[in-house]
Design a protein around this motif. Structure first.
Motif, PDB file in Angstrom:
ATOM      1  N   ARG B  17      42.023 -29.548 -21.539  1.00 49.74           N
ATOM      2  CA  ARG B  17      40.692 -29.235 -22.031  1.00 49.74           C
ATOM      3  C   ARG B  17      39.872 -28.695 -20.868  1.00 49.74           C
ATOM      4  O   ARG B  17      39.874 -29.256 -19.778  1.00 49.74           O
ATOM      5  CB  ARG B  17      40.051 -30.512 -22.569  1.00 49.74           C
ATOM      6  CG  ARG B  17      38.741 -30.221 -23.221  1.00 49.74           C
ATOM      7  CD  ARG B  17      38.094 -31.455 -23.740  1.00 49.74           C
ATOM      8  NE  ARG B  17      36.650 -31.180 -23.693  1.00 49.74           N
ATOM      9  CZ  ARG B  17      35.727 -32.040 -24.048  1.00 49.74           C
ATOM     10  NH1 ARG B  17      36.085 -33.232 -24.443  1.00 49.74           N
ATOM     11  NH2 ARG B  17      34.459 -31.716 -23.983  1.00 49.74           N
ATOM     12  N   GLU B  49      50.503 -20.360  -5.587  1.00 47.95           N
ATOM     13  CA  GLU B  49      49.167 -20.604  -5.065  1.00 47.95           C
ATOM     14  C   GLU B  49      48.560 -21.853  -5.688  1.00 47.95           C
ATOM     15  O   GLU B  49      49.055 -22.373  -6.686  1.00 47.95           O
ATOM     16  CB  GLU B  49      48.260 -19.409  -5.392  1.00 47.95           C
ATOM     17  CG  GLU B  49      48.500 -18.212  -4.506  1.00 47.95           C
ATOM     18  CD  GLU B  49      47.902 -16.963  -5.117  1.00 47.95           C
ATOM     19  OE1 GLU B  49      46.917 -16.468  -4.560  1.00 47.95           O
ATOM     20  OE2 GLU B  49      48.412 -16.478  -6.141  1.00 47.95           O
ATOM     21  N   SER B  52      48.389 -23.041  -9.647  1.00 45.09           N
ATOM     22  CA  SER B  52      49.404 -22.358 -10.445  1.00 45.09           C
ATOM     23  C   SER B  52      50.168 -23.330 -11.345  1.00 45.09           C
ATOM     24  O   SER B  52      51.002 -22.915 -12.136  1.00 45.09           O
ATOM     25  CB  SER B  52      50.365 -21.597  -9.524  1.00 45.09           C
ATOM     26  OG  SER B  52      50.939 -22.475  -8.596  1.00 45.09           O
ATOM     27  N   GLY B  53      49.908 -24.623 -11.218  1.00 48.42           N
ATOM     28  CA  GLY B  53      50.509 -25.573 -12.157  1.00 48.42           C
ATOM     29  C   GLY B  53      51.662 -26.366 -11.580  1.00 48.42           C
ATOM     30  O   GLY B  53      52.377 -27.045 -12.322  1.00 48.42           O
ATOM     31  N   SER B  55      51.827 -29.093  -9.521  1.00 50.07           N
ATOM     32  CA  SER B  55      51.739 -30.551  -9.667  1.00 50.07           C
ATOM     33  C   SER B  55      51.876 -30.957 -11.127  1.00 50.07           C
ATOM     34  O   SER B  55      52.430 -32.007 -11.444  1.00 50.07           O
ATOM     35  CB  SER B  55      50.400 -31.061  -9.159  1.00 50.07           C
ATOM     36  OG  SER B  55      50.241 -30.734  -7.821  1.00 50.07           O
ATOM     37  N   THR B  56      51.327 -30.138 -12.005  1.00 45.34           N
ATOM     38  CA  THR B  56      51.379 -30.480 -13.419  1.00 45.34           C
ATOM     39  C   THR B  56      52.823 -30.636 -13.897  1.00 45.34           C
ATOM     40  O   THR B  56      53.123 -31.527 -14.690  1.00 45.34           O
ATOM     41  CB  THR B  56      50.626 -29.405 -14.225  1.00 45.34           C
ATOM     42  OG1 THR B  56      49.318 -29.268 -13.672  1.00 45.34           O
ATOM     43  CG2 THR B  56      50.511 -29.793 -15.677  1.00 45.34           C
ATOM     44  N   GLN B  99      51.099 -36.046  -2.849  1.00 43.93           N
ATOM     45  CA  GLN B  99      50.650 -35.187  -1.763  1.00 43.93           C
ATOM     46  C   GLN B  99      49.860 -35.950  -0.706  1.00 43.93           C
ATOM     47  O   GLN B  99      50.062 -35.756   0.486  1.00 43.93           O
ATOM     48  CB  GLN B  99      49.744 -34.106  -2.375  1.00 43.93           C
ATOM     49  CG  GLN B  99      49.126 -33.163  -1.392  1.00 43.93           C
ATOM     50  CD  GLN B  99      48.417 -32.025  -2.114  1.00 43.93           C
ATOM     51  OE1 GLN B  99      48.219 -32.077  -3.319  1.00 43.93           O
ATOM     52  NE2 GLN B  99      48.052 -31.002  -1.384  1.00 43.93           N
ATOM     53  N   HIS B 215      53.458 -24.895  -0.596  1.00 49.15           N
ATOM     54  CA  HIS B 215      52.810 -23.615  -0.385  1.00 49.15           C
ATOM     55  C   HIS B 215      53.576 -22.815   0.657  1.00 49.15           C
ATOM     56  O   HIS B 215      53.291 -21.651   0.887  1.00 49.15           O
ATOM     57  CB  HIS B 215      51.407 -23.838   0.202  1.00 49.15           C
ATOM     58  CG  HIS B 215      50.383 -24.186  -0.819  1.00 49.15           C
ATOM     59  ND1 HIS B 215      49.846 -25.425  -0.916  1.00 49.15           N
ATOM     60  CD2 HIS B 215      49.796 -23.437  -1.783  1.00 49.15           C
ATOM     61  CE1 HIS B 215      48.962 -25.443  -1.901  1.00 49.15           C
ATOM     62  NE2 HIS B 215      48.919 -24.248  -2.443  1.00 49.15           N
TER      63      HIS B 215
HETATM   64  N1  LIG Z   1      43.814 -33.582 -15.592  1.00 45.41           N
HETATM   65  C1  LIG Z   1      43.482 -32.287 -15.716  1.00 45.41           C
HETATM   66  N2  LIG Z   1      42.529 -31.916 -16.594  1.00 45.41           N
HETATM   67  C2  LIG Z   1      42.181 -30.631 -16.735  1.00 45.41           C
HETATM   68  N3  LIG Z   1      42.731 -29.619 -16.048  1.00 45.41           N
HETATM   69  C3  LIG Z   1      43.687 -29.894 -15.154  1.00 45.41           C
HETATM   70  C4  LIG Z   1      44.110 -31.266 -14.936  1.00 45.41           C
HETATM   71  N4  LIG Z   1      45.064 -31.260 -13.977  1.00 45.41           N
HETATM   72  C5  LIG Z   1      45.233 -29.963 -13.618  1.00 45.41           C
HETATM   73  N5  LIG Z   1      44.421 -29.141 -14.315  1.00 45.41           N
HETATM   74  C6  LIG Z   1      44.343 -27.686 -14.204  1.00 45.41           C
HETATM   75  O1  LIG Z   1      45.645 -27.183 -14.333  1.00 45.41           O
HETATM   76  C7  LIG Z   1      45.866 -26.127 -13.409  1.00 45.41           C
HETATM   77  C8  LIG Z   1      47.084 -26.443 -12.581  1.00 45.41           C
HETATM   78  O2  LIG Z   1      46.803 -27.545 -11.745  1.00 45.41           O
HETATM   79  P1  LIG Z   1      47.874 -28.135 -10.723  1.00 45.41           P
HETATM   80  O3  LIG Z   1      47.259 -29.346 -10.110  1.00 45.41           O
HETATM   81  O4  LIG Z   1      49.153 -28.311 -11.410  1.00 45.41           O
HETATM   82  O5  LIG Z   1      47.975 -26.985  -9.648  1.00 45.41           O
HETATM   83  P2  LIG Z   1      48.838 -26.955  -8.302  1.00 45.41           P
HETATM   84  O6  LIG Z   1      49.706 -25.762  -8.410  1.00 45.41           O
HETATM   85  O7  LIG Z   1      49.468 -28.256  -8.069  1.00 45.41           O
HETATM   86  O8  LIG Z   1      47.710 -26.688  -7.238  1.00 45.41           O
HETATM   87  P3  LIG Z   1      47.587 -27.257  -5.734  1.00 45.41           P
HETATM   88  O9  LIG Z   1      48.439 -26.410  -4.900  1.00 45.41           O
HETATM   89  O10 LIG Z   1      46.141 -27.071  -5.420  1.00 45.41           O
HETATM   90  O11 LIG Z   1      48.002 -28.687  -5.764  1.00 45.41           O
HETATM   91  C9  LIG Z   1      44.609 -25.977 -12.591  1.00 45.41           C
HETATM   92  O12 LIG Z   1      43.869 -24.900 -13.082  1.00 45.41           O
HETATM   93  C10 LIG Z   1      43.865 -27.264 -12.838  1.00 45.41           C
HETATM   94  O13 LIG Z   1      42.480 -27.023 -12.834  1.00 45.41           O
END
Ligand SMILES: Nc1ncnc2c1ncn2[C@@H]1O[C@H](COP(=O)(O)OP(=O)(O)OP(=O)(O)O)[C@@H](O)[C@H]1O
Ligand SMILES: [Mg+2]
Lengths: 294, 324, 328
Positions: B17, B49, B52-53, B55-56, B99, B215
């Motif tokens: 969201r 970068e 980019s998602g 951690s998700t 991290q 990164h």
């Molecule tokens: N709990 C959450 N609620 C809403 N949006 C989220 C949530 N977690 C991540 N996002 C969004 O999902 C996208 C991916 O986030 P993520 O943390 O996976 O990026 P990342 O690649 O790990 O970045 P970084 O290198 O900064 O750790 C980002 O745009 C972030 O704003």
């Protein structure tokens, strides 16, 4: 580490000393007190003398002996009510914060209702219907009506902690919810719980004194509040027997003040931001180096 | 480690969201059609970068977030909706290293507690055997003298040491796959290599599989056999690490690699050359290639249609209209 | 708007809960609830009055739920029955007489404490660590932890009786007629000094402590350092940059505090025989005038809810985010 910082804090040391002093003299009342607190041992309203250190009451009782014994009841009521308050606050705050969802909604609703209801009038109504309320009952009704604020604080802290990575990590290694709450979360809440408890004791001591002062307590029990009540109903100040009223006043105030000092110190130690720091110090340093003028 | 483990992610989607009201929420797509494989004894680097998602992906695999769509399988068995004992077993095998080494250890407990708990939960150790294993694990990750370390609190350790404790915790659980989310990014450059070597050791000696989120392309080359490049929630190029770093095909990967001749530099430093637009936010109804806005070779076609997967070599894939 | 609808319905439920407590208290006590409620005064009442009281409090042979409904409807119409102590005055009338005095007491003491507490808190933060700070701040906390009974009694002993400077009882000189004359107003003012003074002592810390904490947090922000570095004078920066921002949170607490201090004023009124609703409550308790005791709790609930609603209003005015459907 926390304790060590506390020991070095002057306010904490003063607070703890006064508190310890009160607890010790109340516990030792049977040894220290020169007279039976309920016996008529002198004339009505005798002024302080070597025989009666703090004078006598309208009933000819020794005020010094009374204030020592009264400490036992007042402090016990304060601590008991504080424990009840803290326990309910902790149970509700932790569950609401950690489990969220329905549980959170119900608890938060109950908390908010209690917070908007007027505390003292509510207690007065309860006590008025219950008749002359014994110290144990006073501790109980204070305890069950005053947990809402603490619950709210603990809930918001729990919410913040729940998102921390070390909690996630504990979940990932398969810790059950019970252990996460009690072993992982709880120790991180100790300083909040501690200051909440102290605050609850202060509140309980004050409220007990208030209820008893206006005559809702059990007049045959000896506490600081009932001492005030008897002094007031016997018009002690108007007949010049200031000691009758002043002695319990000073006892309550000193005890409350010692807890407040302690609480202040706990906050100060637990929340480093309140310690002198940051911009001001940066500014002073700049000042010293002559980079800015005062 | 008797049997080889394979963790397979297929078509993973995740919507978060982002604003809107409770009744009418706005959604952004953090992951779109992500598929990958993790195996015991191998490492897969996820490069991309910030935002980019990366951690998700790890958080969905470990169950911190629920996926919006797609499947996750461990040796062919779906693990998304596991409960009770099965969930516990899955958690034992797949662990995560976060991290931030400061935030991932409980400040109120000793290091011993952090290592003991997984040993008790997953391996039911007690008494002397437990203590011996705690010391063994700590020694294994290079935290010697182990006994002194076990009695310390997290704030008494350095960042690098804490990250070792996190890895040790995963090992103690008996993990066979570790998802390491930028395990070195918050450490001083000088101690990164130590942690990386430790992970290399565990991969080779103990046959542990790694997902290495980073990164830093240089360390990916050093550590991981496979690499996947992410852009705004999409995998744009993946396959053999050597090929991807030596002969990148997708314009984004090329940009990424050319921008980082210096291995210590993070790739979220401003990219030179190809930058023409902002990094977009992806929505469930967005169309086209996510990189089209910034791509020098983009055509109208790229803006209208999402490119499919093209196999470039035996172990080299991309999503780009230039090659389809 | 959705925000207000939600808050208002919450307050309605809270009020209902207060009424529910009142409804059940006489009924869970052992004995005849009617006799409990009216006690010895029953003998003095005419049968018609007793019937009217039965009606108001829902004492009948009807099922409990029906009794409850009847009671709640009456309460919402502000029909609180007849006081037994001030018989035959209705409870609502007795309370209305007292409310003016209480609001006067509480309103003025809250404003004074707010101003005084905020300024002292500001100074304590600005001179963080100075002697002033290390006396004023714990001092305020200590003051807050002394029961108002004690503060009132000590003030009474010292200023009222010891020094005999100030009158110690009632809201005005009872030999005067309550009229809009300077003499009467002066008498009211003089009689209010001690009660207001003690309330201020009791309340001030509640403003001083948060103000100091807010200000210390703000002092960490760069614009304060910048303001100073730019060479602005200390007091300029303190008032224009710091105070304005640190005050915002205090403003919302102000409305809430108003609700709390109405409870705190109780003891003050008792000790100084001040004719507000607190003193009326005290007399009601002594006379076991339960209809009045209950009415008192309800009117306090109303005051609390109103104060909270004002805080909501203020909150919306100060923080526009809430207006647009965010979480409350
Ligand atoms: N709990 C959450 N609620 C809403 N949006 C989220 C949530 N977690 C991540 N996002 C969004 O999902 C996208 C991916 O986030 P993520 O943390 O996976 O990026 P990342 O690649 O790990 O970045 P970084 O290198 O900064 O750790 C980002 O745009 C972030 O704003
Ligand atoms: Mg990340």
């Amino acid at each position: 580490m926390f304790f060590k910082l506390l020991i070095r804090n002057p306010q904490a040391v003063i607070g703890m000393s006064i508190m310890a002093f009160f607890i010790v003299i109340s516990l030792a009342a049977p040894i220290i007190a020169p007279y039976d607190p309920e016996a008529r041992v002198g004339l009505p309203h005798e002024a302080p003398s070597s025989e009666h250190l703090f004078g006598t009451s309208r009933m000819g009782r020794d005020v010094f002996s009374q204030v020592l014994y009264a400490g036992q009841i007042s402090i016990t009521v304060g601590i008991t009510a504080g424990l009840i308050t803290t326990f309910i606050a902790l149970a509700t705050g932790l569950s609401a914060g950690y489990f969220g969802g329905r549980i959170d909604e119900v608890i938060t609703f109950a908390t908010n209702v209690i917070l908007v209801l007027p505390q003292l009038p509510l207690l007065l109504v309860l006590a008025a219907f219950l008749g002359e309320v014994s110290p144990a009952l006073i501790a109980f009704i204070i305890g069950v009506t005053s947990w809402a604020w603490g619950s709210r604080v603990i809930r918001s802290q729990t919410l913040a902690l729940r998102e921390k990575e070390f909690i996630k990590a504990a979940e990932l290694i398969g810790e059950p919810a019970r252990r996460i709450i009690f072993i992982e979360l709880l120790p991180n809440l100790i300083s909040i719980i501690g200051s909440g408890f102290i605050g609850a004791v202060i509140y309980a001591v004050m409220t007990q004194a208030t209820l008893e002062f206006i005559g809702l307590g059990d007049p045959t029990s000896i506490s600081w509040g009932t001492m005030l009540y008897h002094a007031q109903t016997s018009s002690a100040i108007y007949v010049g027997a200031w000691w009758d009223l002043l002695v319990p006043c000073v006892a309550i105030s000193l005890f409350g003040a010692s807890l407040a000092l302690l609480n202040f110190a706990v906050d100060e130690v637990a929340n480093p931001k309140l310690r002198a720091k940051g911009a001001l110090r940066r500014y002073k340093r700049m000042l010293k180096r002559g980079e800015v003028k005062a | 480690m008797s049997e080889k483990l394979t963790l397979t992610v297929k078509g993973l989607k995740k919507d978060f969201r982002s604003g809107g009201t409770t009744l009418n929420p706005k959604k952004m797509r953090a992951l779109n059609d992500v598929s990958l494989n993790l195996e015991s004894g191998k490492a897969l680097a996820i490069v991309g970068e910030s935002g980019s998602g990366k951690s998700t992906i790890a958080k969905i695999i470990t169950g911190i977030h629920d996926p919006t769509g797609g499947e996750i399988e461990l040796n062919g068995k779906n693990v998304v909706k596991l409960k009770g004992d099965d969930k516990r077993k899955f958690r034992q095998k797949v662990q995560m290293v976060f991290q931030d080494p400061f935030a991932s250890l409980n400040p109120t407990h000793t290091i011993r507690h952090h290592i003991e708990r997984p040993l008790k939960i997953h391996r039911k150790l007690k008494g002397d055997a437990l203590e011996a294993e705690v010391l063994r694990v700590l020694t294994e990750v290079g935290l010697t003298p182990a006994k002194a370390t076990a009695d310390k609190y997290p704030h008494e350790l350095s960042g690098g040491q804490r990250q070792r404790v996190n890895i040790a915790r995963g090992m103690a659980a008996g993990a066979e796959i570790i998802l390491a989310d930028e395990p070195t990014s918050m450490l001083d450059v000088s101690i990164r290599i130590g942690v990386l070597n430790l992970m290399s050791d565990m991969k080779d000696k103990h046959d542990i599989g790694f997902m290495y989120i980073t990164h830093d392309i240089a360390t990916a080359r050093y550590f991981a056999e496979q690499t996947a490049v992410m852009y705004v929630g999409h995998m744009v190029e993946w396959g053999d690490t050597e090929t991807i770093t030596q002969a990148p095909k997708h314009p984004y990967t090329q940009l990424l690699i050319s921008a980082v001749p210096d291995p210590s530099k993070r790739i979220d430093a401003p990219l030179q050359g190809g930058e023409r637009g902002e990094i977009p936010v992806w929505y469930p109804d967005s169309v086209g290639c996510p990189f089209a806005e910034r791509c020098l070779s983009a055509t109208d076609h790229c803006r209208k249609e999402m490119p499919g997967v093209t196999q470039l070599a035996d172990n080299h894939f991309t999503r780009c209209h230039l090659y389809s | 708007m959705q925000f207000f609808a939600r808050r208002l319905s919450f307050y309605l439920v809270a009020f209902l809960i207060a009424a529910t407590i009142n409804f059940f208290l006489p009924r869970i006590m052992p004995g005849d609830p009617l006799a409990i409620m009216f006690g010895p005064q029953m003998a003095r009442m005419s049968p018609e009055t007793i019937d009217a009281m039965r009606d108001t409090f829902g004492f009948s042979d009807a099922p409990l739920i029906q009794q409850y409904f009847q009671y709640v409807v009456n309460v919402f119409q502000w029909d609180l029955g007849v006081s037994t102590k001030f018989f035959p005055k209705p409870v609502s009338e007795v309370l209305a007489d007292g409310l003016v005095w209480t609001l006067f007491l509480v309103g003025s003491s809250t404003i004074i404490s707010f101003l005084l507490g905020s300024i002292l808190g500001l100074l304590a933060a600005w001179f963080r660590g100075s002697i002033f700070d290390s006396l004023a701040t714990p001092g305020a906390l200590v003051m807050q932890s002394i029961p108002s009974v004690v503060i009132c009694l000590v003030a009474l002993i010292i200023f009222g009786i010891g020094l005999n400077w100030l009158p110690t009882g009632y809201g005005y000189d009872t030999s005067l007629d309550p009229q809009w004359t300077f003499e009467f107003a002066g008498s009211v003012l003089k009689h209010s000094i001690l009660p207001i003074g003690t309330l201020v002592v009791f309340q001030m810390a509640g403003f001083l402590i948060p103000m100091r904490a807010n200000m210390i947090n703000l002092l960490g922000e760069d614009y304060i350092t910048m303001g100073r570095a730019k060479g602005l004078s200390g007091s300029r920066v303190m008032f224009t940059y710091g105070a304005r921002n640190a005050l915002l949170p205090s403003m919302t607490t102000l409305a809430m505090a108003l609700g709390f201090v109405v409870g705190g004023s109780f003891i003050t009124e008792v000790v100084f025989n001040y004719p507000g609703i607190g003193y009326i409550m005290f007399q009601a308790i002594l006379a076991r005038d339960y209809p009045l005791v209950q009415g008192h709790m309800l009117i306090f609930t109303m005051v609390m809810l109103t104060a909270n609603f004002l805080a909501d209003l203020l909150y919306v005015v100060l923080d526009p985010r809430v207006r647009h459907g965010g979480e409350a």
